[in-house]
Motif scaffolding. Structure first.
Motif, mmCIF file in Angstrom:
data_model
loop_
_atom_site.group_PDB
_atom_site.id
_atom_site.type_symbol
_atom_site.label_atom_id
_atom_site.label_comp_id
_atom_site.label_asym_id
_atom_site.label_seq_id
_atom_site.Cartn_x
_atom_site.Cartn_y
_atom_site.Cartn_z
ATOM 1 N N LEU A 182 33.136 33.847 55.594
ATOM 2 C CA LEU A 182 32.243 32.626 55.473
ATOM 3 C C LEU A 182 32.181 32.279 54.003
ATOM 4 C CD1 LEU A 182 29.529 34.665 57.379
ATOM 5 C CD2 LEU A 182 30.895 32.730 58.321
ATOM 6 N N ASP A 183 32.865 32.555 53.058
ATOM 7 C CA ASP A 183 32.942 31.703 51.646
ATOM 8 C C ASP A 183 33.958 30.476 52.017
ATOM 9 O OD1 ASP A 183 33.367 30.798 49.347
ATOM 10 O OD2 ASP A 183 33.828 32.759 48.474
ATOM 11 N N LEU A 184 33.265 29.344 52.008
ATOM 12 C CA LEU A 184 34.022 28.317 52.443
ATOM 13 C C LEU A 184 34.569 27.476 50.926
ATOM 14 C CD1 LEU A 184 32.215 27.186 55.348
ATOM 15 C CD2 LEU A 184 34.071 28.837 55.301
ATOM 16 N N PRO B 133 42.380 36.605 39.817
ATOM 17 C CA PRO B 133 42.134 37.806 40.549
ATOM 18 C C PRO B 133 40.810 37.777 40.996
ATOM 19 C CG PRO B 133 42.923 37.955 38.308
ATOM 20 C CD PRO B 133 42.773 36.670 38.414
ATOM 21 N N VAL B 134 40.423 38.266 42.184
ATOM 22 C CA VAL B 134 39.376 38.133 42.819
ATOM 23 C C VAL B 134 38.676 39.389 42.942
ATOM 24 C CG1 VAL B 134 38.176 37.931 45.329
ATOM 25 C CG2 VAL B 134 40.106 36.363 44.768
ATOM 26 N N ARG B 135 37.434 39.631 42.590
ATOM 27 C CA ARG B 135 36.771 40.976 42.104
ATOM 28 C C ARG B 135 35.648 40.706 43.219
ATOM 29 N NH1 ARG B 135 40.147 44.331 40.738
ATOM 30 N NH2 ARG B 135 38.477 45.641 40.028
ATOM 31 N N ILE B 136 35.604 41.406 44.302
ATOM 32 C CA ILE B 136 34.431 41.020 45.024
ATOM 33 C C ILE B 136 33.598 42.438 45.088
ATOM 34 C CG2 ILE B 136 33.907 41.107 47.592
ATOM 35 C CD1 ILE B 136 36.603 39.742 47.998
ATOM 36 N N GLY B 137 32.286 42.353 44.990
ATOM 37 C CA GLY B 137 31.152 43.443 44.878
ATOM 38 C C GLY B 137 30.895 43.628 46.269
ATOM 39 N N PHE B 138 30.498 44.971 46.415
ATOM 40 C CA PHE B 138 30.035 45.553 47.894
ATOM 41 C C PHE B 138 29.255 44.766 48.733
ATOM 42 C CE2 PHE B 138 27.399 47.900 50.798
ATOM 43 C CZ PHE B 138 28.574 48.565 51.586
ATOM 44 N N TRP B 139 28.259 43.878 47.957
ATOM 45 C CA TRP B 139 27.139 43.073 48.715
ATOM 46 C C TRP B 139 27.903 41.877 49.102
ATOM 47 C CZ3 TRP B 139 24.031 46.138 50.878
ATOM 48 C CH2 TRP B 139 23.610 47.196 50.338
ATOM 49 N N ASP B 140 28.927 41.529 48.420
ATOM 50 C CA ASP B 140 29.595 40.107 48.664
ATOM 51 C C ASP B 140 30.731 40.288 50.020
ATOM 52 O OD1 ASP B 140 28.618 38.710 46.551
ATOM 53 O OD2 ASP B 140 30.049 39.689 45.362
ATOM 54 N N TYR B 141 30.799 41.540 50.427
ATOM 55 C CA TYR B 141 31.714 41.632 51.759
ATOM 56 C C TYR B 141 31.236 41.025 52.723
ATOM 57 C CZ TYR B 141 34.712 45.352 49.174
ATOM 58 O OH TYR B 141 35.499 45.991 48.515
ATOM 59 N N LEU C 63 41.290 48.680 44.663
ATOM 60 C CA LEU C 63 41.513 49.672 43.165
ATOM 61 C C LEU C 63 42.282 48.662 42.292
ATOM 62 C CD1 LEU C 63 42.771 52.789 45.019
ATOM 63 C CD2 LEU C 63 40.408 52.441 44.056
ATOM 64 N N TYR C 64 42.707 47.587 42.519
ATOM 65 C CA TYR C 64 43.291 46.576 41.523
ATOM 66 C C TYR C 64 42.948 46.679 40.230
ATOM 67 C CZ TYR C 64 45.098 42.509 39.434
ATOM 68 O OH TYR C 64 45.777 41.489 38.528
ATOM 69 N N GLN C 65 43.787 46.790 39.263
ATOM 70 C CA GLN C 65 43.424 46.591 37.924
ATOM 71 C C GLN C 65 44.610 45.438 37.193
ATOM 72 O OE1 GLN C 65 41.240 48.212 36.043
ATOM 73 N NE2 GLN C 65 40.549 49.150 38.075
ATOM 74 N N PRO D 212 44.539 40.944 44.197
ATOM 75 C CA PRO D 212 43.724 41.244 45.368
ATOM 76 C C PRO D 212 43.837 40.384 46.645
ATOM 77 C CG PRO D 212 42.413 41.794 43.398
ATOM 78 C CD PRO D 212 43.807 41.017 43.041
ATOM 79 N N GLN D 213 43.604 38.799 46.107
ATOM 80 C CA GLN D 213 43.661 38.237 47.366
ATOM 81 C C GLN D 213 45.143 38.102 48.044
ATOM 82 O OE1 GLN D 213 43.475 37.433 44.032
ATOM 83 N NE2 GLN D 213 43.525 35.131 43.731
#
Length: 695
Positions: free
Chosen positions: A150-152, A289-297, A358-360, A371-372
Motif C-alpha cells: 500500500l506504499d504507493l 537500502p530499505v529499512r522497514i520498522g515492524f509497524w510499517d509492515y 537481517l540486512y547490514q 532488502p528491496q
C-alpha cells in the motif's frame, strides 16, 4: 467432388473442430485466458505511446550491441574492459536483433510484449501442481500480476517494487526473464521428485537447464533456490523412503546440470575478478537500502503478508493432512502433488525474507543483497502462499456457523481487488509519465541536437572505437556498442573493473586525455585518437562550425584551477562544479578567433539566491568580460547559456560567479577546419560529422 469442394469441406470441419474444442475448454481455462489478456492490456499498453528507453536498459543495450559487433563475452564502454553482468539476456536480445527486419530496440519491445503473460502463467501452473486446485492457481496468477503493498511512492513502484507487479509491467528487464522461467524450473524439479521412478532424470535435467539459463541471466535471483530444492528433496526422501533415490538424485542432477550451464561464465568471471583484485559494483543513486520498522509492515506489504503467513500454515498442514483445511468438516478440496511442496514454497519465501530483515550495509555484494531486492525475490513464492491463504481463509469464513457470507467467490474477488488495484493503478500512472522525453543524464537529446548514433555510425566488425565527447560517448556505446575513450558512467552502467588493469588507461586518465583532446587543437584531437586506437571522431555541428572544445567542469577545475569557494557536485551520469559568488572556473582552451560557446548549468532545483531564480555570472575571454543571466528551463534540470567570444592567441577563458551557479560543462564551436591529413569525412548530418581514418 471437386478439389475446391473437398478443400471447403476440410475447412468447415477444421473450423467445427476448433469450435468444439473451445466449447469444451474448462471454465478455469477461460478465466486464465481472461487474466492473461488483462495482463497484456494493463501492463503492455505503454508500448503504444512514445517511449524513450532509459536507465538500466541503456546499459543492457550497450552490452548487447557489443555482442552484435562480434565481441564475446560482452565488454563495457572501453575496448578490452570486461562487464560483470551475466550475458544471457544480451545473447537473447542479440539473437532476436539479428533476425532480418529487427534491431536491438525492436527486439526488446517484441520480447517485452511476448513475455507479459509468462510470469502469471508460470505462477498458475506451479500453484495448480502444488495445491491441486485451479481456483487457487487463478488467484495466484492474479496476485502475481497485480498484487502488492500500500506504499504507493515512486520508489516502491515498477522496477523498485518489492512485488512482481512492477516486474510484469512493460518494458522487460533481465530479472523479468528469470521470474518467468523460475516457476517452470521449479515445476520440472517437483515432477522429478514426484513422478515415475524411471522418468525423474529427464525432468531433473530440464530443471537444471532452466536454472542454469536463469543463472546466465541474473544469478542473484537464484539465492534461495538451492535451499528450497534441498528442502523438498530431503522432505520427500525422509517421508517416502521408496522415493529417496529419485528425490536426492533429482537434487544432484538438477544442481549439476545448472552448474554446468553457468560454470563457463562463473569460471571466466572468477579469473577476471582475480586479475582485477576484486569487484566494485556501485548501485544506482536512486536505489537506497530499505529499512522497514515492524509497524510499517502493513503499509509496505499490505494484505499479502498476513495472507502469505496463513498460506504457509496451509502448506505445513499438507504434511499431516494432504487434503488440506476442512472448514466444513468434510474432506478438503486440496490435492497437492507432492504434499511436501508447501515446504518448498516456504523455504523459497523465508530465506530471502530473513536476509532482508537481517540486512547490514557492511554485507558484500550490497547491490544484490539490498532488502528491496531480497523482498522482491521473496514475493514470488509469497504471492503463491498468499493465494493459498486467501482461499483457505475465505472458505473458513463462509463455512463458519454464524457467518452471513454464503458465497466465497465475491469475497475472494473483493480481497484480490483491494490487494491489487492501488498498486496497479499507481504503477500504470508512473509508467505513463516515465521516459516520455528523449533525455539522458544532463542532455535533452532533441534540444541539444544529439544525433542518433545507430544511424550515424552504423554497425561494422570488428568492434571499432570512436572518439567523441564524454556524454556522447555513453550514448554511442549504448546505441551501437562501439568502444569509447571516456565516459562518466551512471550508477546503472557500472564499471565493476578497473580500466587501468584491462586497458592500460585508468578512468581519471581517460577523462583527462579526452578533455585535452577537446581544447580546440585538431592535432591534439588526432593524437588522442591515435593513442586510443580510435577509428573515428564524432563532432557536433552548428552550421559552418564544429565543436572542437568540450570541457567538463570538474576536469577543467582539476586542469586549470578554480578560485574562491567551490564544491564538486556528483550526478547520475554527470558531474559539475558549484561556484559561490566571486569564485572563478578556468576553462582550458587552445582555440583562437571566434568561438560560439554553450555553457551548461544545473538550474533545477534552483538554489536560493539574490537573483530570484535567474542567477548571473561573468564570462572572461582574455581582457573582455561579458555579464550573462541564466533563464532556467522550467522543463529541465539543466539550462544552456550561449555566448560568442573572440579569443586572442593564448588568452584565458574564465567563468566568474556573480550569484551561486553550478557549471556542468562548456562546449565551444569553431569554424570547421575539415578533417586533418590521414582522415576523411565518413558521414555528415545537420547536427554531427564523423571523421574516419583514410583507407
Amino acid at each position: 467432388m471437386t478439389a475446391d469442394e473437398a478443400i471447403g469441406r476440410r475447412d468447415e470441419e477444421s473450423l467445427g473442430s476448433v469450435r468444439q474444442r473451445l466449447a469444451t475448454l474448462p471454465r478455469e481455462r477461460w478465466i486464465l485466458l481472461g487474466i492473461l489478456g488483462i495482463v497484456v492490456v494493463v501492463h503492455g499498453w505503454r508500448i503504444l505511446q512514445p517511449f524513450f528507453i532509459g536507465g538500466d536498459l541503456l546499459y543492457h543495450w550497450g552490452l548487447t550491441h557489443t555482442i552484435t559487433l562480434g565481441t564475446f563475452p560482452p565488454e563495457g564502454p572501453y575496448a578490452g574492459l570486461p562487464a560483470y553482468y551475466p550475458p544471457g539476456f544480451h545473447l537473447i536480445l542479440a539473437g532476436l536483433g539479428s533476425v532480418p527486419g529487427l534491431d536491438v530496440p525492436t527486439a526488446t519491445a517484441l520480447l517485452g510484449i511476448l513475455w507479459l503473460p509468462v510470469i502469471p502463467l508460470g505462477a498458475y501452473l506451479l500453484t495448480r501442481r502444488l495445491t491441486g486446485r485451479a481456483d487457487v492457481a487463478l488467484v495466484a496468477a492474479a496476485l502475481t500480476a497485480f498484487g502488492g503493498g500500500l506504499d504507493l511512492a515512486n520508489d516502491r513502484l515498477w522496477v523498485n517494487s518489492m512485488f512482481l507487479v512492477g516486474q510484469v509491467a512493460y518494458p522487460i528487464y533481465p530479472r523479468d526473464l528469470v521470474f518467468g522461467i523460475l516457476p517452470f524450473a521449479i515445476l520440472a524439479f517437483v515432477r522429478a521428485t514426484d513422478g515415475e521412478r524411471r522418468r525423474w532424470g529427464g525432468w531433473a535435467v530440464i530443471a537444471g537447464v532452466l536454472l542454469g539459463v536463469c543463472g546466465l541471466i541474473q544469478v542473484q535471483l537464484l539465492l534461495p533456490i538451492p535451499v528450497a530444492l534441498a528442502t523438498l528433496a530431503v522432505a520427500r526422501a525422509w517421508r517416502d523412503r521408496s522415493r529417496w533415490k529419485a528425490a536426492i538424485g533429482a537434487l544432484v542432477v538438477t544442481g549439476s546440470v545448472a552448474y554446468l550451464v553457468v560454470a563457463p561464465w562463473l569460471i571466466w568471471l572468477s579469473g577476471v575478478i582475480g586479475r582485477n583484485g576484486g569487484l566494485s559494483i556501485d548501485s544506482s543513486a536512486d536505489l537506497l537500502p530499505v529499512r522497514i520498522g515492524f509497524w510499517d509492515y502493513p503499509i509496505q506489504f499490505g494484505l499479502i503478508l498476513p495472507l502469505a503467513v496463513i498460506g504457509a500454515g496451509v502448506g505445513l498442514l499438507f504434511l499431516r493432512r494432504p487434503d488440506g483445511p476442512r472448514p466444513s468438516g468434510e474432506p478438503g478440496r486440496w490435492s497437492p502433488r507432492p504434499p511436501e511442496g508447501g515446504l518448498l514454497l516456504i523455504a523459497w519465501w523465508i530465506v530471502p525474507w530473513t536476509l532482508a530483515v537481517l540486512y547490514q550495509p557492511s554485507w558484500p555484494l550490497e547491490d544484490a543483497l539490498r532488502p528491496q531486492r531480497l523482498w522482491m525475490i521473496a514475493s514470488q513464492p509469497g504471492l503463491i502462499l498468499a493465494a493459498m491463504g486467501l482461499v483457505a481463509l475465505v472458505e473458513a469464513v463462509v463455512a463458519a456457523p454464524r457467518s452471513r457470507i454464503r458465497r466465497a467467490l465475491p469475497l475472494v474477488i473483493a480481497i484480490v481487488l483491494v490487494a491489487s488495484l492501488p498498486v496497479t493503478v499507481a504503477t500504470t500512472r508512473l509508467l505513463a509519465s516515465t521516459w516520455t522525453e528523449p533525455v539522458y543524464a544532463h542532455l535533452r537529446l532533441d534540444r541539444d541536437r544529439v544525433p542518433a548514433f545507430d544511424a550515424l555510425l552504423g554497425s561494422r566488425r570488428p568492434r571499432p572505437t570512436v572518439l567523441t565527447y564524454e556524454d556522447w560517448s555513453s550514448l554511442a556505446w549504448y546505441e551501437t556498442g562501439v568502444g569509447t575513450v571516456a565516459v562518466v558512467p551512471p550508477g546503472y552502467a557500472k564499471l565493476a573493473f578497473d580500466p587501468a588493469v584491462f586497458t592500460g588507461h585508468g578512468q581519471a586518465e581517460r577523462r583527462s586525455d579526452l578533455a585535452n583532446a577537446f581544447r580546440g587543437d585538431p592535432a591534439e584531437l588526432v593524437a588522442t585518437a591515435d593513442q586510443y586506437h580510435a577509428d573515428g571522431i564524432v563532432l557536433a555541428r552548428r552550421g559552418p562550425t564544429v565543436g572542437l572544445v568540450s570541457q567538463p567542469a570538474t576536469v577543467a577545475a582539476a586542469a586549470a584551477g578554480v578560485t574562491g569557494t567551490t564544491q564538486p557536485v556528483e550526478g547520475n551520469g554527470w558531474d559539475a562544479v558549484a561556484l559561490e559568488p566571486g569564485a572563478t572556473l578556468a576553462i582550458p582552451t587552445d582555440a583562437t578567433g571566434p568561438v560560439d560557446l554553450e555553457i551548461r548549468l544545473l538550474t533545477g532545483p534552483t538554489r536560493d539566491d539574490a537573483a530570484g531564480g535567474r542567477p548571473r555570472f561573468r564570462l572572461h575571454a582574455g581582457d573582455t568580460a561579458t555579464d550573462l543571466t541564466v533563464a532556467p528551463d522550467p522543463d529541465a534540470d539543466f539550462t544552456v547559456v550561449k555566448a560568442s567570444v573572440d579569443l586572442p592567441a593564448g588568452a584565458p577563458l574564465r567563468i566568474e560567479a556573480i550569484d551561486p551557479i553550478t557549471v556542468q560543462a562548456v562546449t565551444g564551436f569553431v569554424p570547421d577546419p575539415g578533417p586533418p591529413p590521414g582522415w576523411s569525412v565518413a558521414t555528415m548530418t545537420d547536427d554531427a560529422v564523423v571523421w574516419q581514418r583514410a583507407r
